[in-house]
Design a protein around this motif. Sequence first.
Motif, PDB file in Angstrom:
ATOM      1  N   ASP A 291       0.816  -1.218   0.000  1.00  0.00           N
ATOM      2  CA  ASP A 291       0.000   0.000   0.000  1.00  0.00           C
ATOM      3  C   ASP A 291       0.845   1.261   0.000  1.00  0.00           C
ATOM      4  O   ASP A 291       0.520   2.239  -0.687  1.00  0.00           O
ATOM      5  CB  ASP A 291      -0.928   0.007   1.226  1.00  0.00           C
ATOM      6  CG  ASP A 291      -1.947  -1.115   1.178  1.00  0.00           C
ATOM      7  OD1 ASP A 291      -2.474  -1.380   0.080  1.00  0.00           O
ATOM      8  OD2 ASP A 291      -2.197  -1.730   2.220  1.00  0.00           O
ATOM      9  N   THR A 292       1.929   1.282   0.759  1.00  0.00           N
ATOM     10  CA  THR A 292       2.739   2.495   0.912  1.00  0.00           C
ATOM     11  C   THR A 292       4.155   2.352   0.382  1.00  0.00           C
ATOM     12  O   THR A 292       4.864   3.335   0.274  1.00  0.00           O
ATOM     13  CB  THR A 292       2.821   2.877   2.400  1.00  0.00           C
ATOM     14  OG1 THR A 292       3.475   1.823   3.122  1.00  0.00           O
ATOM     15  CG2 THR A 292       1.433   3.101   2.988  1.00  0.00           C
ATOM     16  N   ARG A 293       4.564   1.111   0.081  1.00  0.00           N
ATOM     17  CA  ARG A 293       5.930   0.806  -0.364  1.00  0.00           C
ATOM     18  C   ARG A 293       6.980   1.196   0.679  1.00  0.00           C
ATOM     19  O   ARG A 293       8.135   1.461   0.338  1.00  0.00           O
ATOM     20  CB  ARG A 293       6.222   1.474  -1.706  1.00  0.00           C
ATOM     21  CG  ARG A 293       5.590   0.763  -2.873  1.00  0.00           C
ATOM     22  CD  ARG A 293       6.052  -0.681  -2.933  1.00  0.00           C
ATOM     23  NE  ARG A 293       5.404  -1.430  -4.015  1.00  0.00           N
ATOM     24  CZ  ARG A 293       5.567  -2.742  -4.209  1.00  0.00           C
ATOM     25  NH1 ARG A 293       6.328  -3.431  -3.376  1.00  0.00           N
ATOM     26  NH2 ARG A 293       4.969  -3.357  -5.194  1.00  0.00           N
ATOM     27  N   ARG A 294       6.563   1.224   1.924  1.00  0.00           N
ATOM     28  CA  ARG A 294       7.531   1.440   2.996  1.00  0.00           C
ATOM     29  C   ARG A 294       8.145   0.108   3.406  1.00  0.00           C
ATOM     30  O   ARG A 294       7.513  -0.949   3.302  1.00  0.00           O
ATOM     31  CB  ARG A 294       6.869   2.096   4.205  1.00  0.00           C
ATOM     32  CG  ARG A 294       6.366   3.515   3.920  1.00  0.00           C
ATOM     33  CD  ARG A 294       5.729   4.099   5.161  1.00  0.00           C
ATOM     34  NE  ARG A 294       5.165   5.421   4.897  1.00  0.00           N
ATOM     35  CZ  ARG A 294       4.509   6.145   5.786  1.00  0.00           C
ATOM     36  NH1 ARG A 294       4.339   5.655   7.018  1.00  0.00           N
ATOM     37  NH2 ARG A 294       4.017   7.314   5.486  1.00  0.00           N
ATOM     38  N   GLY A 316       9.005   4.861   8.730  1.00  0.00           N
ATOM     39  CA  GLY A 316       8.186   6.056   8.591  1.00  0.00           C
ATOM     40  C   GLY A 316       8.220   6.686   7.219  1.00  0.00           C
ATOM     41  O   GLY A 316       7.309   7.430   6.857  1.00  0.00           O
ATOM     42  N   THR A 317       9.249   6.440   6.430  1.00  0.00           N
ATOM     43  CA  THR A 317       9.374   7.022   5.099  1.00  0.00           C
ATOM     44  C   THR A 317       9.730   5.937   4.092  1.00  0.00           C
ATOM     45  O   THR A 317      10.154   4.845   4.460  1.00  0.00           O
ATOM     46  CB  THR A 317      10.455   8.112   5.065  1.00  0.00           C
ATOM     47  OG1 THR A 317      11.710   7.539   5.489  1.00  0.00           O
ATOM     48  CG2 THR A 317      10.099   9.273   5.988  1.00  0.00           C
ATOM     49  N   VAL A 318       9.582   6.266   2.816  1.00  0.00           N
ATOM     50  CA  VAL A 318       9.906   5.331   1.745  1.00  0.00           C
ATOM     51  C   VAL A 318      11.410   5.364   1.490  1.00  0.00           C
ATOM     52  O   VAL A 318      12.006   6.438   1.357  1.00  0.00           O
ATOM     53  CB  VAL A 318       9.140   5.686   0.455  1.00  0.00           C
ATOM     54  CG1 VAL A 318       9.529   4.749  -0.680  1.00  0.00           C
ATOM     55  CG2 VAL A 318       7.633   5.628   0.699  1.00  0.00           C
ATOM     56  N   ARG A 320      14.648   4.537  -0.915  1.00  0.00           N
ATOM     57  CA  ARG A 320      14.873   4.448  -2.366  1.00  0.00           C
ATOM     58  C   ARG A 320      15.808   3.321  -2.759  1.00  0.00           C
ATOM     59  O   ARG A 320      16.051   3.109  -3.943  1.00  0.00           O
ATOM     60  CB  ARG A 320      15.419   5.787  -2.879  1.00  0.00           C
ATOM     61  CG  ARG A 320      14.420   6.927  -2.722  1.00  0.00           C
ATOM     62  CD  ARG A 320      14.872   8.174  -3.429  1.00  0.00           C
ATOM     63  NE  ARG A 320      16.022   8.793  -2.782  1.00  0.00           N
ATOM     64  CZ  ARG A 320      16.570   9.938  -3.188  1.00  0.00           C
ATOM     65  NH1 ARG A 320      16.083  10.573  -4.233  1.00  0.00           N
ATOM     66  NH2 ARG A 320      17.603  10.429  -2.536  1.00  0.00           N
ATOM     67  N   SER A 321      16.342   2.606  -1.789  1.00  0.00           N
ATOM     68  CA  SER A 321      17.207   1.469  -2.080  1.00  0.00           C
ATOM     69  C   SER A 321      17.189   0.527  -0.885  1.00  0.00           C
ATOM     70  O   SER A 321      16.805   0.913   0.231  1.00  0.00           O
ATOM     71  CB  SER A 321      18.639   1.917  -2.371  1.00  0.00           C
ATOM     72  OG  SER A 321      19.235   2.477  -1.214  1.00  0.00           O
ATOM     73  N   SER A 322      17.619  -0.700  -1.109  1.00  0.00           N
ATOM     74  CA  SER A 322      17.680  -1.665  -0.012  1.00  0.00           C
ATOM     75  C   SER A 322      18.721  -1.249   1.026  1.00  0.00           C
ATOM     76  O   SER A 322      18.543  -1.472   2.224  1.00  0.00           O
ATOM     77  CB  SER A 322      17.996  -3.048  -0.566  1.00  0.00           C
ATOM     78  OG  SER A 322      19.239  -3.040  -1.252  1.00  0.00           O
ATOM     79  N   ALA A 323      19.812  -0.622   0.553  1.00  0.00           N
ATOM     80  CA  ALA A 323      20.838  -0.166   1.481  1.00  0.00           C
ATOM     81  C   ALA A 323      20.287   0.906   2.414  1.00  0.00           C
ATOM     82  O   ALA A 323      20.588   0.930   3.618  1.00  0.00           O
ATOM     83  CB  ALA A 323      22.045   0.370   0.715  1.00  0.00           C
ATOM     84  N   GLU A 324      19.461   1.792   1.862  1.00  0.00           N
ATOM     85  CA  GLU A 324      18.858   2.836   2.688  1.00  0.00           C
ATOM     86  C   GLU A 324      17.907   2.238   3.717  1.00  0.00           C
ATOM     87  O   GLU A 324      17.893   2.645   4.889  1.00  0.00           O
ATOM     88  CB  GLU A 324      18.109   3.824   1.797  1.00  0.00           C
ATOM     89  CG  GLU A 324      17.463   4.969   2.552  1.00  0.00           C
ATOM     90  CD  GLU A 324      16.719   5.916   1.640  1.00  0.00           C
ATOM     91  OE1 GLU A 324      15.807   6.611   2.134  1.00  0.00           O
ATOM     92  OE2 GLU A 324      17.049   5.963   0.435  1.00  0.00           O
TER      93      GLU A 324
END
Length: 446
Positions: A291-294, A316-318, A320-324
Amino acid sequence: MNEEIQALQNNKTWSIVPLPPNKQPIGCKWVYKVKYKPDGTVERYKARRDIVKLPELIMGENQHVCKLHKSLYGLKQASRQWFLKLSSALQAGGFTQSWSDYSMFIRKFQDKVTVLLVYVDDVIIAGNNLQDIEATKQFLAGRFKLRDMGTLHYFFGIEVARSRQGIVLSQRKYALEVLEDAGFLGAKPSKYPIDQNLVLTKDDGVLLQDASQYRRLVGRLIYLTITRPDLVYAVHILSQYMDKPRQPHLEAAYRVLRYVKHTPGQGILLPSHGHLELTAYCDADWARCKDTRRSTTGYCLFLGKAPVSWKSKKQGTVSRSSAEAEYRSMATTCCEITWILALLRDLHVNHKEAVQLFCDNKAAIHIASNPVFHERTKHIDIDCHVVREKVQRGLVKPIHVRTNEQTADLFTKPLGLKQLIALLGKLGVINIHTNLRGSIKERNQN
């Protein structure tokens, strides 16, 4: 009821006075409760007076009422006033209040350490000297009317079993009550808490007409995760749909109940041997939520071989990478490590070595060790500071671990049966009602 009334009168809780003019009295009622032992037998019958907002109060012919001088159950300030009185008495007895957990009080004299953990009017006492523990009981008995329940065996649904191997915490009685309340005592058991291929979203299936049943069930399962790390991820997923639950969500909750039916007595082992060294595992499942891609953060902490903290939570946030995503998980785990270390200092446990933090993402470990901020890490600047500060101060030491050996996988994704059993063995999850010796032997081999 007579004992409760006598206790209130002995404490001079009220005085009988005529009702003042133009004053409206509030009502009161009796609240009854039966206290049970872990085996289901009756321990004692309990009654207390409670304050409720009633428009009418039946009084005597002379219109006399009770004028309160102290707080009663049901008043908003009752628990606060009680805690202030108890904490003042403990501090007068040489105890200091923990800065990491305000409900914990510690007293240290030479090599004697006594710890009190307070929950409202229930107190657990632990220490390394029996004479000091008995002296503490006598000190409290001189100031409060208390009931000594003896060695800790049962506390708010948590059962405590002791052996030479260590202490086992479980919630078997509570788990059976949850199954009985849901009508699943005769259900077919399941070996998995959640299907490995299950994907839940907020729009799938028919909306439940009555959401109270789902909310009550998930709420009770949340309390069950205190001693059941194997349920944490599944309950974490189910709790995201408390607002508008649908039929697939309820069916997934029923699957968890069938798993609990398969393992009602499962709990965690706190071994009596091993060094008091803190280790941690952190993991993240990138963009798990449809639903949120979080992403989902998961971690578990061990003190020696004893699991002391675990968690599964949507970020809490999306990312942009698996490392993040992995790095955010590492930052959350560092905050938990900091709190546990502070708690150990309050308990006078000296943790000299850096906490080993195991992560299966080399990129996240490289970011934690690299002193240079660059373009790719600007958006996670705060998390970088959190982790890097702990690394530079020598509090945390990031270490790479292979994915198939990542214990925190249990808190970020549904697992197959073989991997589930292996990770539960590493976490010290056992069932003393089936085979204690075999479980401990298998765990030590792992």
